[in-house]
Design an enzyme around this catalytic site. Structure first.
Site, PDB file in Angstrom:
ATOM      1  N   PRO A  10       0.790  -1.232   0.000  1.00  0.00           N
ATOM      2  CA  PRO A  10       0.000   0.000   0.000  1.00  0.00           C
ATOM      3  C   PRO A  10       0.827   1.289   0.000  1.00  0.00           C
ATOM      4  CG  PRO A  10      -0.108  -1.100   2.140  1.00  0.00           C
ATOM      5  CD  PRO A  10       0.540  -2.060   1.181  1.00  0.00           C
ATOM      6  N   ASN A  11       0.315   2.235  -0.746  1.00  0.00           N
ATOM      7  CA  ASN A  11       0.855   3.594  -0.869  1.00  0.00           C
ATOM      8  C   ASN A  11       2.118   3.673  -1.718  1.00  0.00           C
ATOM      9  OD1 ASN A  11      -1.158   4.813   0.879  1.00  0.00           O
ATOM     10  ND2 ASN A  11      -0.125   3.741   2.556  1.00  0.00           N
ATOM     11  N   ARG A  18       5.391  10.846  -2.689  1.00  0.00           N
ATOM     12  CA  ARG A  18       5.197  10.555  -1.269  1.00  0.00           C
ATOM     13  C   ARG A  18       6.522  10.650  -0.518  1.00  0.00           C
ATOM     14  NH1 ARG A  18       4.687   4.561   1.105  1.00  0.00           N
ATOM     15  NH2 ARG A  18       4.150   5.145   3.222  1.00  0.00           N
ATOM     16  N   TYR A  23      11.680   8.209   0.767  1.00  0.00           N
ATOM     17  CA  TYR A  23      11.524   7.087  -0.170  1.00  0.00           C
ATOM     18  C   TYR A  23      12.213   7.300  -1.518  1.00  0.00           C
ATOM     19  CZ  TYR A  23       8.043   5.653   3.252  1.00  0.00           C
ATOM     20  OH  TYR A  23       7.420   5.279   4.419  1.00  0.00           O
ATOM     21  N   ASN A  77       7.958  -5.763  -1.023  1.00  0.00           N
ATOM     22  CA  ASN A  77       7.928  -4.639  -0.102  1.00  0.00           C
ATOM     23  C   ASN A  77       6.478  -4.541   0.378  1.00  0.00           C
ATOM     24  OD1 ASN A  77       7.859  -2.264   1.293  1.00  0.00           O
ATOM     25  ND2 ASN A  77       8.968  -1.051  -0.230  1.00  0.00           N
ATOM     26  N   ALA A  80       3.374  -0.831   4.784  1.00  0.00           N
ATOM     27  CA  ALA A  80       2.882  -0.829   6.170  1.00  0.00           C
ATOM     28  C   ALA A  80       2.392  -2.200   6.613  1.00  0.00           C
ATOM     29  CB  ALA A  80       1.775   0.209   6.328  1.00  0.00           C
ATOM     30  N   GLU A 101      12.552  -9.546   1.532  1.00  0.00           N
ATOM     31  CA  GLU A 101      11.762  -8.348   1.859  1.00  0.00           C
ATOM     32  C   GLU A 101      12.631  -7.112   1.622  1.00  0.00           C
ATOM     33  OE1 GLU A 101       9.001  -8.601   5.045  1.00  0.00           O
ATOM     34  OE2 GLU A 101       9.366  -6.551   5.714  1.00  0.00           O
ATOM     35  N   HIS A 103      12.747  -2.793   1.856  1.00  0.00           N
ATOM     36  CA  HIS A 103      12.184  -1.505   2.263  1.00  0.00           C
ATOM     37  C   HIS A 103      13.077  -0.409   1.706  1.00  0.00           C
ATOM     38  CE1 HIS A 103       9.144  -3.159   4.924  1.00  0.00           C
ATOM     39  NE2 HIS A 103      10.055  -4.044   5.273  1.00  0.00           N
ATOM     40  N   LEU A 104      12.442   0.598   1.141  1.00  0.00           N
ATOM     41  CA  LEU A 104      13.213   1.717   0.581  1.00  0.00           C
ATOM     42  C   LEU A 104      13.944   2.478   1.682  1.00  0.00           C
ATOM     43  CD1 LEU A 104      10.179   2.544  -1.551  1.00  0.00           C
ATOM     44  CD2 LEU A 104      12.399   2.264  -2.622  1.00  0.00           C
ATOM     45  N   ARG A 110      13.546   4.856  12.129  1.00  0.00           N
ATOM     46  CA  ARG A 110      12.291   5.611  12.115  1.00  0.00           C
ATOM     47  C   ARG A 110      11.472   5.329  13.383  1.00  0.00           C
ATOM     48  NH1 ARG A 110       9.571   4.832   6.535  1.00  0.00           N
ATOM     49  NH2 ARG A 110       8.451   6.690   7.254  1.00  0.00           N
ATOM     50  N   ARG A 114       7.774   0.775  13.355  1.00  0.00           N
ATOM     51  CA  ARG A 114       8.289   0.245  12.085  1.00  0.00           C
ATOM     52  C   ARG A 114       9.395  -0.789  12.301  1.00  0.00           C
ATOM     53  NH1 ARG A 114       5.952   3.608   8.128  1.00  0.00           N
ATOM     54  NH2 ARG A 114       5.563   5.667   9.002  1.00  0.00           N
TER      55      ARG A 114
HETATM   56  C1  DQA Z   1       8.344   1.041   3.606  1.00  0.00           C
HETATM   57  C2  DQA Z   1       8.480   1.258   5.106  1.00  0.00           C
HETATM   58  C3  DQA Z   1       7.150   1.097   5.812  1.00  0.00           C
HETATM   59  O1  DQA Z   1       7.303   1.327   7.210  1.00  0.00           O
HETATM   60  C4  DQA Z   1       6.133   2.081   5.279  1.00  0.00           C
HETATM   61  O2  DQA Z   1       4.875   1.867   5.864  1.00  0.00           O
HETATM   62  C5  DQA Z   1       6.049   2.082   3.797  1.00  0.00           C
HETATM   63  C6  DQA Z   1       7.273   1.925   3.000  1.00  0.00           C
HETATM   64  C7  DQA Z   1       9.658   1.319   2.861  1.00  0.00           C
HETATM   65  O3  DQA Z   1       9.771   0.885   1.717  1.00  0.00           O
HETATM   66  O4  DQA Z   1      10.543   1.971   3.401  1.00  0.00           O
HETATM   67  O5  DQA Z   1       4.984   2.293   3.228  1.00  0.00           O
HETATM   68  O6  DQA Z   1       8.004  -0.321   3.377  1.00  0.00           O
END
Ligand code: DQA
Length: 144
Positions: A10-11, A18, A23, A77, A80, A101, A103-104, A110, A114
């Site tokens: 998501p997102n 964003r 990111y 990825n 959240a 997995e 994560h950017l 953070r 997280r």
């Molecule tokens: C994320 C890190 C997550 O905590 C966050 O909710 C994201 C992006 C990252 O790629 O850094 O949406 O997965």
């Protein structure tokens, strides 16, 4: 030809707009082009399928379908959902190929919430904090 599946949660469809300081400035299509270019520059001819969804159900169904496929690795990825989804963790456990997995951002630097990455408990590796490079490096790690 080696096949990879990259799932983004998501997102991540909003990448580029964003929180670019966290990111990066590339959108998802830009990250896909960057990844393909880097792999091509190194002489790798691979088939990388990209999938993004804001929905937990769609991601779970994509993982189920992938578990029937012949992927060299699944790169995910979960965004959240990484911090919340036991359902995605359980779905990933069905995969026979390695799961990496990505994560950017470096989630360890953070907010506290997280730091707990539920889904990473079914991953063989986690790559984080390297922005768009993370996807390329995850795929490369399975080729070398
Ligand atoms: C994320 C890190 C997550 O905590 C966050 O909710 C994201 C992006 C990252 O790629 O850094 O949406 O997965």
């Amino acid at each position: 030809m080696d096949k990879f599946l990259v799932i983004n949660g998501p997102n991540l469809n909003l990448l580029g707009k964003r929180e670019p300081e966290i990111y990066g400035t590339l959108d998802l299509a830009g990250i896909e082009s960057y990844t393909n270019k880097k792999l091509g520059d190194l002489g790798y001819n691979v088939d990388v399928e990209w999938f993004q969804s804001n929905g937990e159900q769609e991601i779970i169904e994509k993982i189920h379908a992938a578990s029937e496929g012949s992927y060299k690795a699944l790169i995910i990825n979960p965004a959240a959902f990484s911090h919340t989804s036991i359902a995605i963790l359980d779905a990933l456990r069905v995969m026979k190929c390695p799961v990496i997995e990505v994560h950017l951002s470096n989630t360890n630097l953070r907010e506290e919430f997280r730091k707990n990455k539920i889904t990473a408990k079914s991953s063989s590796a986690v790559i984080e904090g390297l922005k768009e490079k993370g996807y390329f490096l995850a795929i490369l790690s399975q080729l070398i």
